[in-house]
Design a protein around this motif. Structure first.
Motif, PDB file in Angstrom:
ATOM      1  N   LEU A  34      32.187  40.818  44.339  1.00 16.13           N
ATOM      2  CA  LEU A  34      33.087  40.703  43.194  1.00 16.13           C
ATOM      3  C   LEU A  34      32.782  41.769  42.140  1.00 16.13           C
ATOM      4  O   LEU A  34      33.695  42.364  41.551  1.00 16.13           O
TER       5      LEU A  34
ATOM      6  N   PHE B 293      36.176  44.760  37.684  1.00 17.05           N
ATOM      7  CA  PHE B 293      35.024  44.744  36.773  1.00 17.05           C
ATOM      8  C   PHE B 293      35.030  45.980  35.882  1.00 17.05           C
ATOM      9  O   PHE B 293      34.789  45.896  34.667  1.00 17.05           O
TER      10      PHE B 293
ATOM     11  N   ARG C 297      34.260  45.277  42.597  1.00 17.42           N
ATOM     12  CA  ARG C 297      35.703  45.461  42.532  1.00 17.42           C
ATOM     13  C   ARG C 297      36.085  46.286  41.298  1.00 17.42           C
ATOM     14  O   ARG C 297      35.378  46.305  40.287  1.00 17.42           O
TER      15      ARG C 297
ATOM     16  N   LEU D 220      37.424  37.972  38.199  1.00 17.05           N
ATOM     17  CA  LEU D 220      37.274  38.934  39.288  1.00 17.05           C
ATOM     18  C   LEU D 220      38.021  38.473  40.546  1.00 17.05           C
ATOM     19  O   LEU D 220      38.373  39.301  41.399  1.00 17.05           O
TER      20      LEU D 220
END
Length: 785
Positions: A683, A689, A686, A650
């Motif tokens: 993360l 993912f 984002r 990520l």
């Protein structure tokens, strides 16, 4: 209603207050070992209770109380209408008398009980009335305080141990009495408080090994005790009073009841004959004075005739003497009656003089109404005296009795006024006659006048003396024939004892019932205050979310239990969940499953690993993603390097194919969480993912995401938007009921796709296997997250 269409209202309208009887039964049976232990203890306690509890008996006696004097006068009719029957009032009066302190104390004093002996039987002390092993002699001058328990332990044929540990009041000051000494039989034992000698009634060696205790009887306390113990009652339509009490020493209480009845009859006879006895005392007092007067008159008459050589009176003298004697006799009787009337007037209304009332017939008064009223008044005074032993001033019967006494007193006053006036007129008329005849006497010779006066005085005194002797004989006959109108139907006796102990079987049943009831109540109370999930019913009551399956408890210590023990019940439970997945996915393209928990230690990671493993065992290409980047564990379980993983992907440090790693399980790949980043939630939000999931969907049949607990961080809520099935793991005994409300709120907001539940850590037993297999079972110990 499908899970996809669940709304907030349906998720928050769950009823928690309904009582599920089946749930409570299985909750209790789940701890059957508690029930078994307490059942044994209950039966054991009941057995020892039966074995060592003294037997109880009902001791009773019955009396027939008749009312021969009740009559049908106005007062009786008035009392009957006010009190529900004269008979009821009369019997209640007798019961009050029988329950009086004075009567009870007199009976106890007559029995002359000095000590109270008991013998120890393992755990309890049993009374041994008339079977005490010693004859006890008190020492002169010893205090020997009453009510203090003195323990006697025979040591040998010559010695015994005597000890006490008690506290009592001496001169209103608390005094501690404590001693432990060895004493000799047949020799005085003496200390500051006690002094006595014990003489064994049998061979002292036979007493060794036994324990006894005794106390000097406090007759005041014993009286109060019997007043509480004795019950007196009568039936509505009879004249029988029954006295009864519960006894562990029936022979003692038989003697007490019989003595109480004897004293009661004695007192009743005393009260009934007190008028005759007062009349007899009155006559005796009169006779003692008249007797000396008669002797004096006789001596005077004899000396006068001898000195003056006079043998007989002339015919005229005899006639005059007879007339004067008749007048004086009648006048004497009238004077006696007049004095009685005036005395009675003084006594009326004076309760202190009530015991001085005597019958009018004693002084020769034949007025029927006067005799009847005086006797009735005396009887009322006696009955009131009985009632005053225990009745209060506001007692209705006592009030009516006082009213009746007042009415009779008013009637007597009116009658006495007329009688006094009439008697005084009669006395005056006799005085006039006496004066006229006495003038004739003055015309006779002096010696004859003197002889007439002396002889007249002698004859008059003799006739009065004879009259009083006759009345005395009549009263003695009346007293000898006097009986109370109370009869003993059945005296208290050993043959009439009624056992009142509950049956052995009933006591054992009660012990068993309590042995089961008490632990059941403890379990239910504990459940009431315990907020954790105990049974599947707890989950079903608190959420409408479907339960995909139950994970059984396993004794295998491996995290990969479905691989290590494929034949275990827990492995079968994961197979069931695998089968149920087809009902939750609505299209073949749905592959992503998110595993969540509200708090740690609910078995979320354990469930993720084994669910992924069971899918791989079914030849389904499965990938397990460690999305819990805050507390990673997957790399340790699969023995993988965690230097790269989801966090490094990520952040752009690795490509997708670089973080997918094969495991030792065929068809199962693992993406570890990677090094712990400072911002896991950012993360996961984002696009990388979502790109990861899209890529994995093209390569794998199932994608399992192991998320962080949703109550701690928002990571799981972020990934749940991308998951096509979101499974919350709950664990018996660990997860709280409040967590279901939290899950309902999350699911109700609509941001979580296809929510469902898995219940972890279900314990199977012989008792509940069939029930648990249909997801109705108890819980047990499980695994850490």
């Amino acid at each position: 209603m499908s899970d996809n269409t669940l709304n907030t209202q349906s998720l928050t309208s769950i009823q928690e207050d309904e009582i599920d009887i089946k749930r409570l039964i299985f909750l209790v049976l789940g701890k059957w070992y508690w029930l078994a232990i307490c059942l044994f203890l209950g039966l054991a306690g009941a057995y020892f209770y039966v074995k060592y509890t003294p037997k109880k008996f009902q001791v009773d006696t019955s009396l027939l109380v008749t009312n021969e004097q009740k009559g049908l006068d106005v007062q009786n009719m008035f009392m009957e209408s006010m009190m529900g029957g004269t008979n009821k009032v009369m019997l209640q009066n007798e019961i009050e008398f029988l329950h009086s302190y004075t009567l009870t104390n007199q009976a106890i004093n007559n029995l002359n009980w000095q000590t109270f002996w008991q013998q120890k039987n393992v755990f309890v002390w049993n009374g041994i009335y008339l079977n005490d092993p010693y004859m006890l002699n008190k020492a002169e001058g010893a205090l020997n305080p009453e009510g203090v328990s003195i323990f006697i332990t025979p040591l040998s044929s010559t010695q015994f141990r005597v000890e006490a540990d008690d506290e009592l009041l001496i001169e209103n000051q608390p005094v501690k009495i404590k001693f432990n000494e060895v004493a000799d039989y047949n020799k005085p034992f003496k200390n500051e408080y006690f002094g006595f000698t014990l003489h064994p009634k049998e061979n002292p060696e036979n007493l060794i090994g036994k324990e006894y205790k005794f106390s000097f009887i406090d007759k005041n306390k014993l009286t109060l005790s019997y007043l509480k113990k004795v019950n007196a009652n009568f039936s509505k339509d009879s004249e029988v009073i029954k006295l009864s009490l519960e006894s562990t020493e029936p022979l003692r209480d038989i003697h007490y009841l019989n003595e109480l009845v004897r004293v009661y009859l004695e007192q009743k006879l005393e009260l009934k004959t007190q008028t005759q006895k007062r009349s007899l005392d009155f006559i005796d007092s009169q006779l003692s004075g008249i007797s000396s007067d008669l002797n004096k008159a006789e001596n005077t008459f004899t000396e006068f005739r001898s000195r003056n050589q006079i043998i007989d009176l002339s015919s005229q003298g005899s006639l005059i003497m007879e007339q004067l004697k008749e007048i004086e006799k009648e006048k004497s009787q009238l004077q006696m009656q007049l004095e009685y009337f005036k005395s009675l007037q003084r006594y009326l209304g004076n309760i202190q003089s009530a015991d001085q009332l005597i019958a009018p017939s004693v002084v020769g008064i034949t007025d029927a109404s006067l005799n009847s009223l005086v006797i009735k008044l005396s009887d009322l005074y006696s009955r009131r005296k009985i009632m005053e032993f225990s009745a209060r001033q506001n007692n209705p019967t006592l009030i009516l009795m006082n009213q009746e006494i007042e009415q009779i007193t008013v009637q007597l006053r009116e009658i006495l006024v007329n009688l006094v006036q009439n008697t005084e007129v009669s006395v005056k008329a006799l005085n006039d006659r006496y004066n006229r005849i006495n003038k004739q006497l003055n015309n006779m010779p002096e010696q004859e006048q003197q002889l007439i006066n002396i002889q007249r005085q002698y004859d008059l005194t003799n006739e009065i003396y004879t009259f009083l002797l006759q009345r005395r004989a009549e009263l003695e006959i009346s007293l000898a024939a006097a009986v109370v109108d109370i009869h003993i139907i059945d005296p208290a006796r050993y043959e009439r004892l009624v056992p009142i102990n509950k049956s052995t079987l009933l006591i054992l049943l009660i012990g068993a019932f309590l042995g089961l009831l008490i632990p059941a109540l403890i379990i239910l109370i504990q459940d009431f205050f315990d907020n954790s999930i105990q049974l599947q019913e707890d989950v079903e009551k608190l959420t409408p979310l479907s339960i995909l399956g139950n994970v059984f408890h396993s004794k295998n210590n491996s995290e990969l239990v479905v691989i290590k023990d494929p034949a275990a019940a827990i492995t079968e439970s994961y197979r069931t969940i695998r089968t149920n997945l087809q009902y939750k996915f609505t299209s073949p393209n749905q592959k992503i499953i998110g595993l969540h928990s509200v708090q740690p230690s609910e078995g979320k990671t354990f469930t993720s690993i084994n669910l992924a493993s069971i899918l791989a065992m079914n030849d389904k290409k499965t990938v397990l993603i460690g999305a819990d980047m805050r507390k990673p564990r997957l790399h340790r379980i699969f023995n993988l390097n965690n230097k790269s993983g989801l966090s490094t992907y990520l952040t752009g440090q690795n490509e997708i194919n670089e973080i997918i790693r094969p495991s030792q399980i065929e068809h199962l790949s693992v993406i570890t969480s990677g090094p712990i980043p400072p911002n896991p939630a950012e993360l996961l939000e984002r696009e990388a993912f979502k790109k990861l999931l899209d890529t994995l969907k093209s390569q794998f049949d199932y994608i399992i995401i192991d998320n962080a607990p949703v109550s701690r961080v928002t990571d799981g809520l972020i990934t749940s938007k991308s998951s096509e099935l979101n499974l919350f793991v709950l664990r018996y005994k660990v997860s709280k009921k409040d967590q279901l409300k939290f899950i309902n709120e999350i699911a109700g907001k609509g941001g979580m796709n296809n929510p469902a539940l898995i219940i972890n850590d279900v314990k199977i037993s012989r008792l509940s296997y069939g029930y648990s297999y249909s997801y109705k079972h108890a819980y047990g110990k499980g695994y850490s997250d």
